[in-house]
Design a protein around this motif. Structure first.
Motif, PDB file in Angstrom:
ATOM      1  N   ASP A 128       0.816  -1.220   0.000  1.00 17.54           N
ATOM      2  CA  ASP A 128       0.000   0.000   0.000  1.00 17.54           C
ATOM      3  C   ASP A 128       0.849   1.269   0.000  1.00 17.54           C
ATOM      4  OD1 ASP A 128       0.905  -0.132   2.627  1.00 17.54           O
ATOM      5  OD2 ASP A 128      -1.036   0.351   3.504  1.00 17.54           O
ATOM      6  N   PHE A 129       2.139   1.113   0.168  1.00 17.16           N
ATOM      7  CA  PHE A 129       3.068   2.239   0.114  1.00 17.16           C
ATOM      8  C   PHE A 129       2.924   2.976  -1.224  1.00 17.16           C
ATOM      9  CE2 PHE A 129       7.179   4.071  -0.972  1.00 17.16           C
ATOM     10  CZ  PHE A 129       7.483   4.799   0.166  1.00 17.16           C
ATOM     11  N   ARG A 155      -0.047   5.397  -1.155  1.00 16.18           N
ATOM     12  CA  ARG A 155       0.236   6.507  -0.227  1.00 16.18           C
ATOM     13  C   ARG A 155       1.259   7.457  -0.824  1.00 16.18           C
ATOM     14  NH1 ARG A 155       1.411   2.594   4.062  1.00 16.18           N
ATOM     15  NH2 ARG A 155       3.238   3.869   4.416  1.00 16.18           N
ATOM     16  N   ALA A 159      -0.091   9.603  -3.760  1.00  8.69           N
ATOM     17  CA  ALA A 159      -1.033  10.635  -3.324  1.00  8.69           C
ATOM     18  C   ALA A 159      -0.307  11.944  -2.995  1.00  8.69           C
ATOM     19  CB  ALA A 159      -1.822  10.140  -2.106  1.00  8.69           C
ATOM     20  N   ARG A 213       7.441  13.616  -2.155  1.00  7.54           N
ATOM     21  CA  ARG A 213       7.311  12.183  -2.436  1.00  7.54           C
ATOM     22  C   ARG A 213       8.657  11.483  -2.260  1.00  7.54           C
ATOM     23  NH1 ARG A 213       5.820  11.439  -7.993  1.00  7.54           N
ATOM     24  NH2 ARG A 213       3.983  12.609  -7.406  1.00  7.54           N
TER      25      ARG A 213
END
Length: 162
Positions: A92-93, A96, A99, A106
Motif C-alpha cells: 500500500d506504500f 500513499r 497521493a 514524495r
C-alpha cells in the motif's frame, strides 16, 4: 555412566528454530512482505521518473527503480528456493506515495520507505542461517542505505539552492 540427553556435539543437527533462527514459513512471510514493499517502491520510482523537475530527479528515480526491481527478482528467487509462493501484491506504500503531488515531498516519503526496509532487514538478518540468503539481504540493506544517502544528498542540494 549416564550420557547427556542433548550432547553439545548434536547442536549442529538441531532444527533452525530450536537454535534461534527463523523457520521457513517465517522467512517466506518476511521475504514476501519485503517483495511487496520493493514492488511498491519500484512502481513509485518508475512513475516519479516521468517528472522532469527538479533537475536530476528523474535520473535518481530511474536508478532507484532499477535497484528496487533487482531486489524484487532476488526476493522472488529466494522465496521459490524455499518452496514458497511469491506474492503478486503491491504494498500500500505505492498508493500513499503517489497521493503526494510534490515530487520532492514524495522523494522524502520514498526515503522513509527505504529506511523502513533497512530496519526490517536488520531485524531479520540475525535470524537467517542460510549464508547465501544472508549475504543477499546484507547487500540489499547496504544498497538501500546508499539510496537513502543519495536521496538525502539530492534533497540537501535542493535546500541549499533556496
Amino acid at each position: 555412566m549416564n550420557e547427556p540427553t542433548s550432547p553439545p556435539c548434536g547442536a549442529a543437527d538441531a532444527d533452525d528454530v530450536y537454535m534461534g533462527y527463523a523457520g521457513r514459513d517465517e522467512i517466506v512471510a518476511a521475504l514476501n512482505e519485503l517483495l511487496e514493499a520493493e514492488r511498491a517502491g519500484a512502481r513509485v520510482a518508475a512513475e516519479s521518473a516521468k517528472t522532469r523537475s527538479p533537475a536530476g530527479f528523474a535520473e535518481l528515480m530511474r536508478h532507484v527503480r532499477a535497484d528496487e526491481a533487482h531486489w524484487c527478482a532476488m526476493l522472488d528467487r529466494h522465496i521459490r528456493c524455499l518452496d514458497g509462493s511469491p506474492s503478486h501484491s503491491t504494498g500500500d506504500f505505492h498508493a500513499r506515495a503517489m497521493a503526494i503531488a510534490d515530487p520532492v515531498e514524495r522523494l522524502s516519503f520514498l526515503n522513509r520507505g527505504q529506511q523502513w526496509v533497512v530496519r526490517k532487514l536488520e531485524a531479520l538478518m540475525p535470524r537467517i542461517r542460510d549464508d547465501r540468503l544472508h549475504a543477499d539481504l546484507a547487500e540489499m540493506a547496504q544498497r538501500h542505505r546508499d539510496n537513502v544517502a543519495a536521496a538525502e544528498d539530492f534533497l540537501g542540494r535542493l535546500q541549499s539552492r533556496k
